[in-house]
Design an enzyme around this catalytic site. Structure first.
Site, short mmCIF file in Angstrom:
data_model
loop_
_atom_site.label_atom_id
_atom_site.label_comp_id
_atom_site.label_asym_id
_atom_site.label_seq_id
_atom_site.Cartn_x
_atom_site.Cartn_y
_atom_site.Cartn_z
N ASP A 1 -130.99 -40.45 -23.64
CA ASP A 1 -129.80 -41.13 -24.04
C ASP A 1 -128.97 -42.02 -22.65
O ASP A 1 -129.72 -41.98 -21.53
CB ASP A 1 -128.89 -40.20 -24.61
CG ASP A 1 -128.30 -40.87 -25.58
OD1 ASP A 1 -127.72 -41.96 -25.63
OD2 ASP A 1 -127.77 -40.06 -26.54
N TRP B 1 -128.94 -48.12 -26.26
CA TRP B 1 -128.20 -48.52 -27.36
C TRP B 1 -128.13 -50.13 -27.19
O TRP B 1 -127.09 -50.96 -27.73
CB TRP B 1 -126.67 -48.12 -27.55
CG TRP B 1 -126.18 -46.79 -27.00
CD1 TRP B 1 -126.86 -45.82 -27.98
CD2 TRP B 1 -125.71 -46.19 -26.14
NE1 TRP B 1 -126.48 -44.46 -27.27
CE2 TRP B 1 -125.96 -44.79 -26.07
CE3 TRP B 1 -124.94 -46.52 -24.94
CZ2 TRP B 1 -125.06 -43.88 -25.30
CZ3 TRP B 1 -124.23 -46.00 -24.16
CH2 TRP B 1 -124.53 -44.44 -24.17
N GLY B 2 -129.11 -50.69 -26.62
CA GLY B 2 -129.12 -52.18 -26.40
C GLY B 2 -128.35 -52.82 -25.20
O GLY B 2 -128.19 -54.01 -25.26
N ASP C 1 -125.27 -46.38 -32.85
CA ASP C 1 -125.46 -45.42 -33.73
C ASP C 1 -125.65 -45.85 -35.18
O ASP C 1 -124.55 -46.68 -35.57
CB ASP C 1 -124.75 -43.99 -33.85
CG ASP C 1 -125.20 -43.30 -32.36
OD1 ASP C 1 -125.74 -44.04 -31.56
OD2 ASP C 1 -124.74 -42.37 -32.42
C1 GAL Z 1 -125.90 -41.04 -29.00
C2 GAL Z 1 -127.23 -41.56 -29.69
C3 GAL Z 1 -127.35 -40.77 -30.86
C4 GAL Z 1 -127.45 -39.28 -30.58
C5 GAL Z 1 -126.16 -38.99 -29.72
C6 GAL Z 1 -126.19 -37.54 -29.37
O1 GAL Z 1 -125.62 -41.68 -27.57
O2 GAL Z 1 -126.97 -42.71 -29.74
O3 GAL Z 1 -128.64 -41.10 -31.36
O4 GAL Z 1 -128.43 -38.88 -29.73
O5 GAL Z 1 -125.87 -39.66 -28.82
O6 GAL Z 1 -125.06 -36.89 -28.62
#
Ligand code: GAL
Length: 374
Positions: free
Chosen positions: A126, A161-162, A183
């Site tokens: 992430d 996230w792109g 998301d």
């Molecule tokens: C976001 C991610 C999600 C999930 C989440 C967990 O940044 O896009 O898919 O992993 O964090 O906290």
């Protein structure tokens, strides 16, 4: 390792968020097998954020929360492997994970070895709490190298996230898939927004490194922390799945597989759609919006001289999907036409070389697989 088709599996985030534990993971893995999902290709069982303690141990290693995972990650990984499945975990390129747990910034080589020691086959990575003065590209590359240095085959699932035009450089870091959007949530508008956000970037997805449109919401049925009761109909789930397959996206289930309805199992194991998704060439679709951006048509070359043709209705009203063959270079006098079969109903069309249209209910779609005839 060569990732020659988009990965398939399950991820805990959509439904379980910060309520994960080893019982859920074990039962989910068992359900993936008993419901036939493993046989259809769903193999990676991935634990998302919220699995660790807030502090590392005295040697600087990540520690699984013993209250949630009393048997430890190695035992859980062994169990997942004993079912013939693969085991995935989650960390983050920043200083903390999105949930505020220790992340791998400047600890990449140590953490990669910890994951390898636990038998991890897939790492989602992430981008929260990433320092503004650091270069994301280098840190994805750094973790990629760290994973490879363990000598274990570990799928590297980048998730920024792109950001930073990720599609233009991520392949060069050795990642196997990359999240290209924010998301997903359980709503048709979320599905539509993600799908259309890739209308100019679809060409970057290719074998070895795939555009990840985020986990599937099929069959969430309002459950869990990100679920929205009654937000999605089965038609919404159908079109969502068809869109992801036409894009050749990784297919990571995000629902509670233990209570998955047979209709949803049938949808996500549709052999034709899975074949389209995993086509060996992973060609991007030609996306036509001549009629309206609310009723796009996707035409995608498949290997074996076949093609897939999908007509979507993104609108909340009934509409018409259409296909104008001349827009992809096929005119009436070309001497060729298209034969095709719809993948949900078996409806057949023969000799298509001119405009066709089809009524589509709100949010519905038709997806054909076909070949050329003289
Ligand atoms: C976001 C991610 C999600 C999930 C989440 C967990 O940044 O896009 O898919 O992993 O964090 O906290």
């Amino acid at each position: 390792m060569v990732m020659s088709t988009p990965p398939m599996g399950w991820n805990s985030w959509n439904t379980f968020n910060f309520h994960i534990n080893e019982t859920i993971i074990r039962e989910t893995a068992e359900a993936i097998v008993s419901k036939g999902l493993k046989d259809a290709g769903y193999e990676y069982v991935v634990i998302d954020d919220w699995w660790s303690l807030k502090e590392r141990d005295k040697d600087g290693r990540l520690v699984a929360n013993p209250e949630l995972f009393p048997s430890g990650m190695k035992a859980l990984s062994d169990y997942v492997h004993s079912l013939g499945l693969k085991f995935g975990m989650y960390s983050c390129a920043g200083l903390r994970t999105c949930g505020g747990f220790p992340a791998s910034f400047d600890r990449e080589f140590l953490d990669a070895q910890t994951f390898a020691d636990w038998g991890v086959d897939y790492l989602k990575y992430d981008f929260c709490f990433f320092p503004h003065n650091a270069v994301g590209r280098n840190y994805y590359n750094r973790m990629s190298m760290a994973l490879k240095a363990t000598g274990r085959d570990i799928v590297f699932s980048a998730c920024n996230w792109g950001a930073d035009e990720v599609e233009k450089w991520i392949r060069s870091t050795g990642a196997h898939l990359y999240r290209s959007t924010g998301d997903i949530f359980e709503s048709f508008s979320s599905v539509k927004d993600i799908a259309t956000s890739q209308w100019s970037k679809e060409k970057y997805s290719a074998p070895g490194c795939y555009d990840d449109l985020d986990m599937l919401i099929c069959g969430m049925d309002g459950q869990g922390d990100l679920g929205h009761p009654n937000a999605c109909s089965d038609t919404d789930y159908k079109t969502h799945f068809a869109l992801w397959c036409m894009m050749g996206s990784p297919l990571m289930l995000g629902n509670d597989v233990r209570v998955m309805r047979p209709e949803m199992v049938e949808l996500v194991t549709n052999k034709d759609l899975l074949r389209i998704d995993a086509d060996a060439e992973c060609r991007n679709p030609i996306i036509l919006t001549t009629n309206s951006e609310l009723t796009p048509t996707y035409f995608k070359h498949l290997s074996n001289n076949e093609f897939a043709l999908a007509m979507f209705n993104f609108s909340d009203d009934a509409g018409n999907g259409d296909f104008r063959p001349w827009e992809i270079g096929l005119t009436r006098n070309a001497g060729f036409s298209l034969d095709m079969r719809e993948v949900f109903t078996g409806e057949e069309l023969h000799g298509v070389n001119d405009f066709i249209w089809t009524p589509l209910a709100p949010h519905d779609c038709k997806v054909f697989i076909g070949k050329y005839t003289v």
